[in-house]
Design a protein around this motif. Structure first.
Motif, PDB file in Angstrom:
ATOM      1  N   GLU A 176       0.833  -1.195   0.000  1.00  0.00           N
ATOM      2  CA  GLU A 176       0.000   0.000   0.000  1.00  0.00           C
ATOM      3  C   GLU A 176       0.861   1.235   0.000  1.00  0.00           C
ATOM      4  O   GLU A 176       1.933   1.271   0.603  1.00  0.00           O
ATOM      5  CB  GLU A 176      -0.900  -0.010   1.229  1.00  0.00           C
ATOM      6  CG  GLU A 176      -1.919  -1.117   1.220  1.00  0.00           C
ATOM      7  CD  GLU A 176      -2.834  -1.053   2.430  1.00  0.00           C
ATOM      8  OE1 GLU A 176      -2.977   0.037   3.002  1.00  0.00           O
ATOM      9  OE2 GLU A 176      -3.392  -2.084   2.784  1.00  0.00           O
ATOM     10  N   LYS A 177       0.372   2.284  -0.667  1.00  0.00           N
ATOM     11  CA  LYS A 177       1.116   3.530  -0.733  1.00  0.00           C
ATOM     12  C   LYS A 177       0.964   4.286   0.592  1.00  0.00           C
ATOM     13  O   LYS A 177      -0.099   4.290   1.185  1.00  0.00           O
ATOM     14  CB  LYS A 177       0.625   4.406  -1.879  1.00  0.00           C
ATOM     15  CG  LYS A 177       0.914   3.828  -3.235  1.00  0.00           C
ATOM     16  CD  LYS A 177       0.513   4.777  -4.327  1.00  0.00           C
ATOM     17  CE  LYS A 177       0.870   4.187  -5.681  1.00  0.00           C
ATOM     18  NZ  LYS A 177       0.482   5.071  -6.772  1.00  0.00           N
ATOM     19  N   SER A 178       2.060   4.902   0.993  1.00  0.00           N
ATOM     20  CA  SER A 178       2.004   5.712   2.197  1.00  0.00           C
ATOM     21  C   SER A 178       2.603   7.072   1.904  1.00  0.00           C
ATOM     22  O   SER A 178       3.196   7.292   0.856  1.00  0.00           O
ATOM     23  CB  SER A 178       2.753   5.025   3.340  1.00  0.00           C
ATOM     24  OG  SER A 178       4.126   4.975   3.044  1.00  0.00           O
ATOM     25  N   ASP A 179       2.485   7.969   2.816  1.00  0.00           N
ATOM     26  CA  ASP A 179       2.997   9.327   2.623  1.00  0.00           C
ATOM     27  C   ASP A 179       4.502   9.417   2.858  1.00  0.00           C
ATOM     28  O   ASP A 179       5.100  10.464   2.632  1.00  0.00           O
ATOM     29  CB  ASP A 179       2.296  10.298   3.578  1.00  0.00           C
ATOM     30  CG  ASP A 179       0.814  10.421   3.227  1.00  0.00           C
ATOM     31  OD1 ASP A 179       0.476  10.184   2.059  1.00  0.00           O
ATOM     32  OD2 ASP A 179       0.017  10.759   4.132  1.00  0.00           O
ATOM     33  N   ASP A 180       5.126   8.337   3.297  1.00  0.00           N
ATOM     34  CA  ASP A 180       6.554   8.360   3.589  1.00  0.00           C
ATOM     35  C   ASP A 180       7.397   8.498   2.331  1.00  0.00           C
ATOM     36  O   ASP A 180       8.490   9.026   2.366  1.00  0.00           O
ATOM     37  CB  ASP A 180       6.975   7.087   4.338  1.00  0.00           C
ATOM     38  CG  ASP A 180       6.330   7.027   5.724  1.00  0.00           C
ATOM     39  OD1 ASP A 180       5.946   8.117   6.226  1.00  0.00           O
ATOM     40  OD2 ASP A 180       6.235   5.928   6.282  1.00  0.00           O
ATOM     41  N   TYR A 181       6.919   8.013   1.194  1.00  0.00           N
ATOM     42  CA  TYR A 181       7.700   8.083  -0.033  1.00  0.00           C
ATOM     43  C   TYR A 181       6.911   8.503  -1.204  1.00  0.00           C
ATOM     44  O   TYR A 181       5.868   8.630  -1.459  1.00  0.00           O
ATOM     45  CB  TYR A 181       8.422   6.770  -0.341  1.00  0.00           C
ATOM     46  CG  TYR A 181       7.572   5.548  -0.433  1.00  0.00           C
ATOM     47  CD1 TYR A 181       7.053   5.129  -1.650  1.00  0.00           C
ATOM     48  CD2 TYR A 181       7.310   4.792   0.691  1.00  0.00           C
ATOM     49  CE1 TYR A 181       6.288   3.997  -1.730  1.00  0.00           C
ATOM     50  CE2 TYR A 181       6.530   3.641   0.609  1.00  0.00           C
ATOM     51  CZ  TYR A 181       6.037   3.255  -0.604  1.00  0.00           C
ATOM     52  OH  TYR A 181       5.273   2.134  -0.701  1.00  0.00           O
TER      53      TYR A 181
END
Length: 133
Positions: free
Chosen positions: A128-133
């Motif tokens: 899942e995509k996260s805001d970290d990258y």
């Protein structure tokens, strides 16, 4: 030869730019200690290199090959490739010696077909995509 010019060498090496590359490479070799094949006559290394080319004491093809070899960072060696069947046979089994016993134990690895591999890859879920990258 009192003076050497590009015109003296152009009949040995057709391209003027190639002539400059070969003469400069030879001049560097002379400055590194390579033996010269003509009399120096108090001339500097580039003039000696041009005189060697003009007098044909060195082959321009040999100089070109040496220049190419000196610029190569990775020299590829032509070796025969091993037989793929022997590599598979060597990798299929591994012998492990158990520390508690002196008997070697043979472990065979499972082989997976291409269809099984593709089915396993298709079953993977992307992270899942996260805001970290």
């Amino acid at each position: 030869m009192a003076r050497v010019t590009v015109e003296d060498c152009i009949d040995k090496v057709d391209n003027r730019f190639e002539l400059v590359l070969l003469a400069s490479h030879r001049a560097r070799l002379i400055s590194q200690g390579a033996s010269i094949t003509v009399d120096r006559d108090n001339d500097k290394n580039p003039v000696v290199a041009l005189r060697e080319i003009a007098d044909e004491t060195l082959s321009p093809d040999d100089l070109k090959e040496d220049l190419i070899h000196s610029l190569q960072k990775h020299v590829e060696v032509d070796e025969p490739e091993p037989d793929p069947a022997s590599l598979i046979a060597d990798d299929a089994t591994t012998t492990v010696i158990d520390e508690d016993e002196d008997q070697p134990e043979t472990i065979a690895f499972d082989r997976m077909s291409e269809e099984e591999l593709l089915a396993g890859i298709e079953g993977l879920v992307p992270p899942e995509k996260s805001d970290d990258y």
